[in-house]
Design a protein around this motif. Structure first.
Motif, PDB file in Angstrom:
ATOM      1  N   SER A 450       0.825  -1.216   0.000  1.00  0.00           N
ATOM      2  CA  SER A 450       0.000   0.000   0.000  1.00  0.00           C
ATOM      3  C   SER A 450       0.858   1.265   0.000  1.00  0.00           C
ATOM      4  O   SER A 450       0.432   2.305  -0.489  1.00  0.00           O
ATOM      5  CB  SER A 450      -0.942   0.002   1.207  1.00  0.00           C
ATOM      6  N   ASN A 496      -8.160   2.227  -5.158  1.00  0.00           N
ATOM      7  CA  ASN A 496      -8.980   2.731  -4.065  1.00  0.00           C
ATOM      8  C   ASN A 496      -9.100   4.249  -4.191  1.00  0.00           C
ATOM      9  O   ASN A 496      -8.086   4.952  -4.164  1.00  0.00           O
ATOM     10  CB  ASN A 496      -8.331   2.359  -2.726  1.00  0.00           C
ATOM     11  N   PRO A 497     -10.321   4.783  -4.333  1.00  0.00           N
ATOM     12  CA  PRO A 497     -10.472   6.239  -4.472  1.00  0.00           C
ATOM     13  C   PRO A 497      -9.899   7.007  -3.290  1.00  0.00           C
ATOM     14  O   PRO A 497      -9.563   8.193  -3.424  1.00  0.00           O
ATOM     15  CB  PRO A 497     -11.991   6.428  -4.569  1.00  0.00           C
ATOM     16  N   ASP A 498      -9.771   6.346  -2.144  1.00  0.00           N
ATOM     17  CA  ASP A 498      -9.238   7.008  -0.951  1.00  0.00           C
ATOM     18  C   ASP A 498      -7.758   6.740  -0.739  1.00  0.00           C
ATOM     19  O   ASP A 498      -7.212   7.086   0.309  1.00  0.00           O
ATOM     20  CB  ASP A 498     -10.023   6.547   0.284  1.00  0.00           C
ATOM     21  N   ASP A 499      -7.102   6.120  -1.718  1.00  0.00           N
ATOM     22  CA  ASP A 499      -5.670   5.852  -1.597  1.00  0.00           C
ATOM     23  C   ASP A 499      -4.926   7.178  -1.426  1.00  0.00           C
ATOM     24  O   ASP A 499      -4.976   8.043  -2.315  1.00  0.00           O
ATOM     25  CB  ASP A 499      -5.178   5.136  -2.861  1.00  0.00           C
ATOM     26  N   PRO A 500      -4.227   7.365  -0.314  1.00  0.00           N
ATOM     27  CA  PRO A 500      -3.587   8.659  -0.067  1.00  0.00           C
ATOM     28  C   PRO A 500      -2.392   8.944  -0.978  1.00  0.00           C
ATOM     29  O   PRO A 500      -1.915  10.083  -1.007  1.00  0.00           O
ATOM     30  CB  PRO A 500      -3.133   8.542   1.396  1.00  0.00           C
ATOM     31  N   ARG A 502      -2.377   8.536  -4.329  1.00  0.00           N
ATOM     32  CA  ARG A 502      -2.760   8.911  -5.683  1.00  0.00           C
ATOM     33  C   ARG A 502      -2.348  10.353  -5.965  1.00  0.00           C
ATOM     34  O   ARG A 502      -2.348  11.197  -5.072  1.00  0.00           O
ATOM     35  CB  ARG A 502      -4.272   8.767  -5.872  1.00  0.00           C
ATOM     36  N   ASP A 548     -11.319  12.027 -12.808  1.00  0.00           N
ATOM     37  CA  ASP A 548     -12.301  10.958 -12.673  1.00  0.00           C
ATOM     38  C   ASP A 548     -12.634  10.310 -14.018  1.00  0.00           C
ATOM     39  O   ASP A 548     -13.360   9.318 -14.070  1.00  0.00           O
ATOM     40  CB  ASP A 548     -13.576  11.459 -11.991  1.00  0.00           C
TER      41      ASP A 548
END
Length: 573
Positions: A450, A496-500, A502, A548
């Motif tokens: 991760s 994961n849209p919340d992956d810090p 990105r 997006d």
């Protein structure tokens, strides 16, 4: 003197990537004599004359020419146009790989050379080719450049047997009976590569020119070739020899080279690097290969030295602070030394030599311990006292060398903070994370995976980072690299849209334009579309997509590519 532009692109969204004007987008750009002349509708109209060529972008994005900061140009050329292909498009399983090898023609030198197998898709490699093509030597390089498979004939010619000693920084895979299976990893690859006849210029030259054309069709105008020189037998397919270095010079001198290429020399391969080998390489005069030739250093230059600190996780040769993989190993540095302390000390000696030569070091490090050691070695070389984190007088050449970590792994942000403070760059490969991510997750574990490629953390720390393809390890299509940095997905799992970690699409674009120019010591003339800077640019058929909808980038056509104002690609549709 004619004040009018040679070419004007109108109705565009010109992403200038100008650091002085973040986010600035112009609607037109004018080019004259190989440089950007003007931006914006009014100013470009003022320099549009009767002979100015006008191109209507129809709303498409215009970008600085893409700079792939880690692309094995020579090896990628041979993989695409010189070898039998055994990638997923040609062979979906190991049985198919064997079938392709059995039917492949041998070259004029009698060898069968293949490239592209990927154990993340095919499953673990072992003695897959051992019994193929009796009497004909076979070598098949994997997609990572860190493994190869051979048959019995090639092993015999290389003198590899059960009694062959293991190699520093490499693995000779063996069966339960101790006999080699034909799988050689990292430093052991050179046992076969160095006995193979060199790739003839008659094969390499057209392959290189074909790949140049293909890269221009992707909008790529610059790249870093990370490793040409006498130790090429220990890297990728071994094609990146001193002869390949000379070939690039011949192409540049003959005005056949339209890509801008920065070269790192390779004096030690993927295992067993020593300060002695680096010192001998630096004294050899190789760095002066292009001196006293009619070669513009803005087109082709030797910038520094590639150093392998460790191998890769899937081979168990990455150096990690915590155990990993089925073998539950830490791995180690692939620098010569009896223990970790000696290997770290030798790495520091290597960096001091490169620093004192006024050259740039690109340090391959895929484990967090190797990354930390590489950063520590750079700091030791560029500070008079060598103490990480303590104020000290910087080495006079430190700010000019721009040493950087290649690939990288980080257990926390402390090393990133040090890199930012010391001006150490970072070059990594999001598409590798996407394509090999499922295997990497198994090898590293979920928590470490991760954190793999912490791009947002690097950005916030102030590290100058680039993203690159590492072709032929992955596709040279930069659009896929950008999408991978934004999505951080793998083959089987969506991002994961919340992956810090990105980053945005435009941040990824900066990493392949102005940041890559910084790595090249070239931000004063390329990497941004600013009046006076070189007209390296590419034009898309569509506007730059929102994050997006970043996948729209994958379908965008590259309709025009300019290198120094010269059209090197234009779509006919």
């Amino acid at each position: 003197m004619d004040r009018f532009a040679d070419l004007v692109i109108v109705n565009a969204s010109v992403h200038t990537m100008d650091p002085a004007r973040p986010g600035f987008i112009a609607d037109a750009v004018a080019v004259k004599d190989g440089s950007v002349l003007a931006l914006g509708k009014e100013r470009t109209a003022a320099v549009t004359g009767p002979n100015t060529r006008i191109i209507d972008a129809a709303g498409g994005a215009v970008l600085p020419g893409i700079n792939d900061s880690h692309l094995h140009f020579v090896s990628a050329a041979m993989a695409a146009f010189g070898y039998t292909r055994v990638d997923a498009s040609a062979a979906r399983d190991w049985a198919a790989v064997v079938d392709v090898i059995e039917g492949a023609p041998a070259g004029e030198d009698g060898w069968v050379r293949a490239h592209g197998w990927d154990e993340s898709l095919l499953g673990p490699a072992s003695g897959n080719l051992l019994d193929s093509r009796p009497g004909t030597p076979v070598v098949a390089f994997d997609s990572t450049g860190h493994q190869l498979l051979t048959n019995r004939e090639a092993l015999s010619r290389a003198g590899i047997s059960a009694s062959t000693d293991d190699v520093d920084g490499g693995v000779i895979a063996r069966g339960e009976d101790g006999q080699p299976t034909g799988l050689l990893q990292d430093g052991a690859m050179r046992l076969v590569s160095h006995i193979m006849p060199p790739v003839p210029s008659a094969t390499l030259r057209p392959a290189v020119l074909k790949l140049q054309e293909q890269l221009h069709a992707l909008g790529i105008t610059s790249l870093t070739e990370p490793g040409l020189g006498p130790a090429s037998a220990g890297l990728m397919d071994g094609a990146g020899s001193t002869a390949a270095l000379e070939l690039l010079g011949d192409l540049a001198e003959g005005n056949e080279l339209s890509l801008r290429i920065t070269v790192l020399m390779l004096f030690a391969g993927t295992g067993g690097a020593t300060a002695k080998a680096i010192d001998e390489g630096l004294r050899s005069g190789l760095r002066g290969t292009y001196a006293n030739r009619r070669i513009d250093p803005k087109q082709l230059r030797i910038a520094g030295v590639k150093v392998f600190a460790d191998g890769i996780p899937r081979s168990g040769t990455a150096w990690m602070s915590e155990p990993y993989g089925q073998a539950c190993t830490h791995g180690s540095l692939v620098i010569q030394g009896a223990d970790d302390h000696e290997r770290v000390a030798e790495l520091k000696n290597i960096l001091r030599l490169i620093q004192d030569a006024g050259l740039q070091a690109g340090i391959h490090a895929t484990g967090d311990a190797a990354t930390s050691a590489g950063v520590e070695a750079i700091v030791a070389a560029t500070r008079s006292d060598g103490n990480v984190g303590h104020p000290a007088e910087r080495h006079p050449a430190a700010d000019g060398n721009r040493h950087y970590i290649i690939h990288g792994a980080f257990s926390d942000n402390a090393v990133l903070d040090t890199m930012a403070a010391e001006g150490i760059g970072y070059s990594t490969n999001p598409l590798i994370r996407t394509e090999a991510g499922d295997m990497m997750r198994q090898v590293l574990g979920e928590e470490r995976f991760s954190r793999h490629q912490p791009l947002d953390s690097a950005l916030k720390a102030g590290v100058r980072f680039t993203i690159a393809s590492d072709a032929p390890v992955t596709s040279a299509d930069w659009r896929r690299t950008v999408a991978a940095a934004v999505r951080r997905s793998t083959r089987t799992r969506p991002g994961n849209p919340d992956d810090p970690e990105r980053i945005t699409g435009l941040q990824a674009l900066a990493a392949m334009t102005i940041n890559a120019a910084w790595q090249d010591h070239a931000e004063e003339f390329k990497g941004a579309l600013v009046p006076g800077m070189t007209a390296d640019l590419c034009m898309l058929s569509v506007p730059w997509p929102d994050d997006d909808e970043i996948e729209k980038l994958l379908d965008a056509q590259i309709t025009l590519t300019l290198s120094g104002g010269r059209v090197v690609h234009q779509s006919t549709s």
